[in-house]
Design an enzyme around this catalytic site. Structure first.
Site, mmCIF file in Angstrom:
data_model
loop_
_atom_site.group_PDB
_atom_site.id
_atom_site.type_symbol
_atom_site.label_atom_id
_atom_site.label_comp_id
_atom_site.label_asym_id
_atom_site.label_seq_id
_atom_site.Cartn_x
_atom_site.Cartn_y
_atom_site.Cartn_z
ATOM 1 N N HIS A 39 0.834 -1.201 0.000
ATOM 2 C CA HIS A 39 0.000 0.000 0.000
ATOM 3 C C HIS A 39 0.867 1.248 0.000
ATOM 4 O O HIS A 39 2.076 1.192 0.218
ATOM 5 C CB HIS A 39 -0.919 0.019 1.231
ATOM 6 C CG HIS A 39 -0.169 0.138 2.538
ATOM 7 N ND1 HIS A 39 0.596 -0.892 3.062
ATOM 8 C CD2 HIS A 39 -0.039 1.161 3.398
ATOM 9 C CE1 HIS A 39 1.141 -0.502 4.194
ATOM 10 N NE2 HIS A 39 0.785 0.748 4.425
ATOM 11 N N ASP A 66 0.652 4.917 2.048
ATOM 12 C CA ASP A 66 -0.076 5.290 3.270
ATOM 13 C C ASP A 66 -1.279 6.198 3.006
ATOM 14 O O ASP A 66 -1.190 7.169 2.264
ATOM 15 C CB ASP A 66 0.874 5.928 4.284
ATOM 16 C CG ASP A 66 1.691 4.857 4.995
ATOM 17 O OD1 ASP A 66 1.190 3.727 5.146
ATOM 18 O OD2 ASP A 66 2.849 5.137 5.374
ATOM 19 N N HIS A 94 4.744 0.271 -0.077
ATOM 20 C CA HIS A 94 5.513 -0.526 0.872
ATOM 21 C C HIS A 94 4.636 -1.612 1.472
ATOM 22 O O HIS A 94 3.407 -1.594 1.355
ATOM 23 C CB HIS A 94 6.116 0.356 1.976
ATOM 24 C CG HIS A 94 5.091 1.024 2.823
ATOM 25 N ND1 HIS A 94 4.415 2.150 2.422
ATOM 26 C CD2 HIS A 94 4.603 0.715 4.054
ATOM 27 C CE1 HIS A 94 3.567 2.513 3.369
ATOM 28 N NE2 HIS A 94 3.653 1.662 4.368
ATOM 29 N N ARG A 135 6.238 5.587 14.461
ATOM 30 C CA ARG A 135 5.917 6.088 13.127
ATOM 31 C C ARG A 135 5.302 7.488 13.181
ATOM 32 O O ARG A 135 4.448 7.763 14.030
ATOM 33 C CB ARG A 135 4.896 5.123 12.504
ATOM 34 C CG ARG A 135 4.574 5.376 11.077
ATOM 35 C CD ARG A 135 3.572 4.324 10.606
ATOM 36 N NE ARG A 135 2.343 5.003 10.283
ATOM 37 C CZ ARG A 135 1.615 4.734 9.206
ATOM 38 N NH1 ARG A 135 1.948 3.789 8.365
ATOM 39 N NH2 ARG A 135 0.519 5.407 8.968
HETATM 40 C C1 SIN Z 1 3.355 0.520 7.771
HETATM 41 O O1 SIN Z 1 3.438 1.631 8.266
HETATM 42 O O2 SIN Z 1 2.660 0.292 6.786
HETATM 43 C C2 SIN Z 1 4.126 -0.603 8.407
HETATM 44 C C3 SIN Z 1 5.522 -0.610 7.968
HETATM 45 C C4 SIN Z 1 6.365 -1.501 8.835
HETATM 46 O O3 SIN Z 1 6.061 -1.668 10.024
HETATM 47 O O4 SIN Z 1 7.357 -2.020 8.340
#
Ligand code: SIN
Length: 254
Positions: free
Chosen positions: A76, A78, A228, A244
Site C-alpha cells: 500500500h 499510506d 511498501h 511512526r
Molecule cells: C506501515 O506503516 O505500513 C508498516 C511498515 C512496517 O512496520 O514495516
C-alpha cells in the site's frame, strides 16, 4: 543540512539513517521538517504524551497491545483511502526481530516508466476508488471490526492511477493492492483485472528494495512515488517496535 536530506529523499524515494536513538521529541522535530504531522486515525495506538507518534508493535504491556499489530502487511501507499493521502512516513525501529520482519519498498516511478507505451496510453486518465472499510475487513481480521460510526467517517476516496509528483514533476503509478482498491472507474467488470495486472507489474522484484531493519534505523519514504509492505515475523519469539510519524499530503493529480 535538511535541504540536502530533502533533495536525496526526492531523488531516491526513500532515505535511510542507521544507528539513530531518537527520543519522541527528536523524532517529532525531525518529522516536522517534512511538513505538518498528521494524527493517525487509530488513536488507541498514539504514544502516550506524544500523539504525533503512532506505535506499530506486537509488544504487550500488562497484557494489552501497546501498538497496532500486524500493520501494513499488504502492499500500500499510506492513507491512499483518504482524499488527502500522507506525503511522507518516518519509521524509527526501536526493537526488531533477528530475522524476517523486513519492509519492502516498490519504486512506482520506475514501475510507471517500465510500462509498455500501450499500457501507459490505456491507463492515462483512469481513476481508482479506494476503501479503508474494504481493506480493514480483508487485512485486519485479527482486529475489532470497524463500528458503523468509524465506517461512516471513512468514505471511499478516488485518485488517479498515474500520479504526477507535486515536487519532482515525475509520473508514478499510484495503485495499491486490490484489498484496498474497490474498482477502476469506468471499466467493465471484465476489465477490472487491469488493477491486479498493474499491481503485479509494480511489485516485481526489479522495482523493489527489501530493508532488513537494525535497531535505530530511521527510514523516511515518499508515499507519492513508493508503495511498501511489512513482512511477517515470528511474533512468539521476537518483539518488533516501530515509532511512526506521517506527514499531511495533498490532492493527488494525474
Ligand atoms: C506501515 O506503516 O505500513 C508498516 C511498515 C512496517 O512496520 O514495516
Amino acid at each position: 543540512t535538511f535541504e540536502q536530506i530533502r533533495k536525496i529523499w526526492l531523488d531516491h524515494n526513500i532515505i535511510l539513517f542507521r544507528g539513530q536513538d531518537l527520543s519522541p521529541e527528536q523524532q517529532i522535530a525531525f518529522s516536522r521538517h517534512f511538513g505538518e504531522i498528521e494524527m493517525h486515525t487509530l488513536s488507541a495506538y498514539h504514544m502516550s504524551g506524544h500523539p504525533e507518534i503512532f506505535i506499530n508493535s506486537n509488544l504487550l504491556r500488562d497484557g494489552k497491545p501497546v501498538g497496532a499489530q500486524k500493520s501494513g502487511r499488504a502492499w500500500h501507499s499510506d492513507s491512499q483511502f483518504l482524499p488527502l493521502p500522507s506525503s511522507a512516513t518516518i519509521l524509527h525501529a526501536r526493537e526488531v526481530p533477528n530475522e524476517e520482519g523486513d519492509t519492502l519498498y516498490a519504486n512506482m516511478y520506475a514501475a510507471f516508466e517500465a510500462l509498455p507505451e500501450a499500457t501507459k496510453s490505456r491507463i492515462a486518465g483512469l481513476r481508482g476508488v479506494y476503501s479503508r472499510v474494504k481493506s480493514w475487513a480483508i487485512n485486519y481480521p485479527h482486529r475489532e471490526p470497524l463500528t458503523e460510526e468509524q465506517k461512516a467517517a471513512l468514505p471511499e476516496a478516488t485518485h488517479p492511477i498515474v500520479r504526477t509528483h507535486p515536487e519532482t514533476g515525475r509520473k508514478a503509478l499510484y495503485i495499491g493492492s486490490v484489498s484496498e482498491l474497490v474498482r477502476i472507474v469506468g471499466l467493465s467488470e471484465d476489465e477490472q483485472s487491469l488493477a491486479q495486472e498493474l499491481f503485479e507489474f509494480a511489485t516485481d522484484c526489479r522495482f523493489v528494495y527489501v530493508h532488513q531493519w537494525g535497531v535505530g534505523d530511521v527510514i523516511v519514504w515518499d508515499n507519492r512515488c513508493t508503495m511498501h509492505k511489512a513482512n511477517p515475523f515470528d511474533e512468539e519469539r521476537y518483539i518488533r517496535l516501530m515509532h511512526r510519524t506521517t506527514i499531511c499530503g495533498d490532492t493527488p493529480v494525474p
